[in-house]
Write a protein that holds these residues in place. Structure first.
Motif, PDB file in Angstrom:
ATOM      1  N   UNK A   1     -49.557 -22.351 -25.217  1.00  0.00           N
ATOM      2  CA  UNK A   1     -49.744 -23.711 -25.695  1.00  0.00           C
ATOM      3  C   UNK A   1     -51.031 -23.925 -26.472  1.00  0.00           C
ATOM      4  N   UNK A   2     -51.791 -22.865 -26.719  1.00  0.00           N
ATOM      5  CA  UNK A   2     -53.068 -23.024 -27.414  1.00  0.00           C
ATOM      6  C   UNK A   2     -52.895 -23.571 -28.832  1.00  0.00           C
ATOM      7  N   UNK A   3     -51.769 -23.244 -29.462  1.00  0.00           N
ATOM      8  CA  UNK A   3     -51.570 -23.716 -30.839  1.00  0.00           C
ATOM      9  C   UNK A   3     -51.461 -25.236 -30.900  1.00  0.00           C
ATOM     10  N   UNK A   4     -50.963 -25.850 -29.830  1.00  0.00           N
ATOM     11  CA  UNK A   4     -50.893 -27.310 -29.767  1.00  0.00           C
ATOM     12  C   UNK A   4     -52.202 -27.893 -29.215  1.00  0.00           C
ATOM     13  N   UNK A   5     -52.755 -27.250 -28.196  1.00  0.00           N
ATOM     14  CA  UNK A   5     -53.953 -27.732 -27.511  1.00  0.00           C
ATOM     15  C   UNK A   5     -55.215 -27.598 -28.350  1.00  0.00           C
ATOM     16  N   UNK A   6     -55.341 -26.464 -29.038  1.00  0.00           N
ATOM     17  CA  UNK A   6     -56.560 -26.162 -29.790  1.00  0.00           C
ATOM     18  C   UNK A   6     -56.193 -25.347 -31.032  1.00  0.00           C
ATOM     19  N   UNK A   7     -55.629 -26.032 -32.053  1.00  0.00           N
ATOM     20  CA  UNK A   7     -55.160 -25.315 -33.247  1.00  0.00           C
ATOM     21  C   UNK A   7     -56.253 -24.501 -33.943  1.00  0.00           C
ATOM     22  N   UNK A   8     -57.484 -24.980 -33.918  1.00  0.00           N
ATOM     23  CA  UNK A   8     -58.565 -24.233 -34.570  1.00  0.00           C
ATOM     24  C   UNK A   8     -58.805 -22.905 -33.845  1.00  0.00           C
ATOM     25  N   UNK A   9     -58.824 -22.921 -32.525  1.00  0.00           N
ATOM     26  CA  UNK A   9     -59.010 -21.684 -31.755  1.00  0.00           C
ATOM     27  C   UNK A   9     -57.820 -20.752 -31.957  1.00  0.00           C
ATOM     28  N   UNK A  10     -56.620 -21.302 -32.021  1.00  0.00           N
ATOM     29  CA  UNK A  10     -55.429 -20.482 -32.245  1.00  0.00           C
ATOM     30  C   UNK A  10     -55.511 -19.779 -33.597  1.00  0.00           C
TER      31      UNK A  10
END
Length: 170
Positions: free
Chosen positions: A137-146
């Protein structure tokens, strides 16, 4: 047990706990010996601390294996050289992570689920766990980190072409 200087660098020869943060799964912790810390790159050496044998299909990690692990305070990955107990190179296992930090005497790294394997003979480069990365779920939670994580995996793949010698020296 832990030896840190006031600058936050780790002292070569000291023992440190490596803490891989794998949220929401439990963290992985193990003891390692610091071989160097130049303020940017931290290198530690640790024996395989997992189950007696972990067979990934492309490599087996076993009791007696030794990992020389390189972490950076300014890069989104770590590179782990894996050798048998008698010194034969198995390859390099790389984790995509947030930059490393030293907190409370521990080397702390947040694992972002993407990995790369390079075999000792450099003939096999595998991008691993992209399904776990998507499921995190990182792409939704933290797109910059993804986005940084995906860039780091691409960079690791490029660096693997020379066996990481441009990155690690040697």
């Amino acid at each position: 047990m832990h030896d840190t200087e006031s600058t936050g660098t780790l002292t070569p020869g000291s023992e440190v706990t490596v803490r891989l943060v794998k949220h929401p799964r439990p963290d992985v912790r193990y003891a390692a010996v610091v071989t160097s810390d130049d303020g940017t790159r931290i290198t530690v050496r640790a024996p395989w601390s997992g189950p007696p044998v972990r067979d990934f299909g492309f490599v087996r990690f076993e009791q007696g294996d030794v990992f020389t692990e390189h972490y950076w305070r300014d890069r989104w990955y770590s590179v782990k050289e894996v050798r048998t107990g008698d010194g034969a190179l198995k390859g390099w296992y790389c984790d995509v992570t947030r930059p490393a930090s030293v907190r409370d005497g521990a080397l702390v790294v947040q694992d972002l689920d993407l990995d790369l394997w390079l075999s000792a003979d450099r003939s096999t480069v595998l991008r691993l766990d992209e399904d776990e990365f998507q499921a995190s779920g990182i792409e939704q939670r933290d797109p910059a980190a993804a986005a940084r994580a995906r860039e780091a995996l691409d960079e690791l793949e490029q660096l693997s072409h020379d066996g990481f010698t441009g990155l690690l020296g040697g």
